[in-house]
Design an enzyme around this catalytic site. Sequence first.
Site, PDB file in Angstrom:
ATOM      1  N   ASN A   1     -29.026  82.208  -4.549  1.00 25.16           N
ATOM      2  CA  ASN A   1     -28.328  83.022  -3.540  1.00 25.16           C
ATOM      3  C   ASN A   1     -27.443  81.762  -2.603  1.00 25.16           C
ATOM      4  OD1 ASN A   1     -27.325  84.077  -0.993  1.00 25.16           O
ATOM      5  ND2 ASN A   1     -29.103  84.980  -0.649  1.00 25.16           N
TER       6      ASN A   1
ATOM      7  N   ARG B   1     -26.679  86.203  -6.292  1.00 23.77           N
ATOM      8  CA  ARG B   1     -26.163  87.054  -5.522  1.00 23.77           C
ATOM      9  C   ARG B   1     -24.699  86.812  -5.041  1.00 23.77           C
ATOM     10  NH1 ARG B   1     -26.449  86.963   1.026  1.00 23.77           N
ATOM     11  NH2 ARG B   1     -25.724  88.994   1.310  1.00 23.77           N
TER      12      ARG B   1
ATOM     13  N   HIS C   1     -25.360  94.908   1.975  1.00 27.03           N
ATOM     14  CA  HIS C   1     -26.736  95.070   1.863  1.00 27.03           C
ATOM     15  C   HIS C   1     -26.900  96.010   0.786  1.00 27.03           C
ATOM     16  CE1 HIS C   1     -26.980  94.201   6.328  1.00 27.03           C
ATOM     17  NE2 HIS C   1     -27.146  93.220   5.635  1.00 27.03           N
TER      18      HIS C   1
ATOM     19  N   ARG D   1     -22.881  90.947  16.120  1.00 27.88           N
ATOM     20  CA  ARG D   1     -21.811  91.475  15.765  1.00 27.88           C
ATOM     21  C   ARG D   1     -21.621  92.644  16.815  1.00 27.88           C
ATOM     22  NH1 ARG D   1     -23.022  91.393   9.763  1.00 27.88           N
ATOM     23  NH2 ARG D   1     -22.525  89.275   9.250  1.00 27.88           N
TER      24      ARG D   1
ATOM     25  N   GLU E   1     -34.719  91.607  -1.892  1.00 32.84           N
ATOM     26  CA  GLU E   1     -33.491  91.577  -2.673  1.00 32.84           C
ATOM     27  C   GLU E   1     -33.347  90.527  -4.029  1.00 32.84           C
ATOM     28  OE1 GLU E   1     -29.955  91.397   0.281  1.00 32.84           O
ATOM     29  OE2 GLU E   1     -32.030  91.157   1.447  1.00 32.84           O
TER      30      GLU E   1
END
Length: 401
Positions: A7, A91, A180, A241, A385
């Site tokens: 990743n 990823r 996601h 955010r 993940e």
Amino acid sequence: MIILVINAGSSSLKYQLYNMKEESVLAQGRVERIGMDSSIVTHEPEGKSEVRLVSEILDHNTAVKRVIDLLVHKEHGVLGSINEIKAVGHRVVHGGEIFKHSTLVTPDVKLEIRKLFDLAPLHNPPALMGIAAVDTNMAEVPQVVVFDTAFHQSMPQESFLYAIPMVLYRRHKIRRYGFHGTSHHYVSQQAAEFLGKPLESIKMVSCHIGNGASCTAIMDGKSFDTSMGLTPLEGLMMGTRSGDLDPAIVPFTMNKEDLTLSEVNSMLNKHSGMLAISGISSDMREITDAMQEGDKQAKLAFDMYTYRLRKYIGAYAAAMNGMDTLVFTAGVGENSVVLRKAVCDGLTFMGIELDETRNAERSKEARVISSDNSRVTVLVVPTNEELLIARDTYQIVQNRA
Ligand code: ADP
């Protein structure tokens, strides 16, 4: 089969080495501060002690080389030779509309990932650097790319289009993509397996609540709608955010505060959310600690955060004309007892009934936290993940052989 999962971020590279026979992790670690003279490599080989090295690592190619050296290292390694790695899975954040599934890396695939740089300027370039680094260091090894957006490519048009001139979609592919996806896909599969039901038969809302946060409505085994959009800014309130807001705030603020586009962008992505409202932190632990000590702004941040989450869950129940399963995952979703309680306690109208003892239990395994009478089964499912990336890589490389 041994598979390396990578990743790659702009200044970091995380890795996990899997033995797919038992789906066990042989080693994992991360390279941080790539591009600086004091890069840090943290390597955790299974059954051996952790290694931490500080040195100059100026690019992703060197980072991958360091990782390989550690994996085959006499003392800290877990492999006899690099040839034991039979595939590498990466990823990749953005797969646009072209990548609906994980896929084998070919020159064309690399070209398409490059074409998507515009849509993910911070994320896709380092992913491609990671692929190039594997090309250089392990030339013969097949590579697979797994996209954060791919799971959401099943969304119908009414979910993914913005109500703006269609020409913007046709010309620039401005639409909702969602992120996601690897996590939502993984936890939905795990939840179905845990419940002993086919995923296709479940109407589920999965809530990935970490630093970034998104909700996904999953129906017929597919993503039907998700809260993030063209970028990860849309949807839920997050650590830093803003989540959903009136887009007119952008020109209005630019005008009033004399800000540039990039300053507003940075404000909405890095200086908003829980951090902005609490004035304390973007970290849920610090917010809940402060709230419990009576801090009013922390409580407001928490209340806004959980209120928005409840609104999304309610909206997705309506979008699917019902739901029977609610899943919490990621750092906050897996760990915050108070957050899950605040969300579920406001959804009793849907037949959600939390079992407080089950909710308070700590475990690394998937588990039910609703009562036996609850009309909606509420689960906590730890996400993984990397494992899904390893599984997809394994399957694709097996099928090719
Ligand atoms: P990322 O999106 O970076 O992968 P994570 O999924 O690791 O993030 O989630 C990080 C968030 O999880 C942080 O806000 C952190 O406070 C929160 N978190 C981790 N452990 C706990 C805990 N025990 N209680 C509440 N929140 C937690």
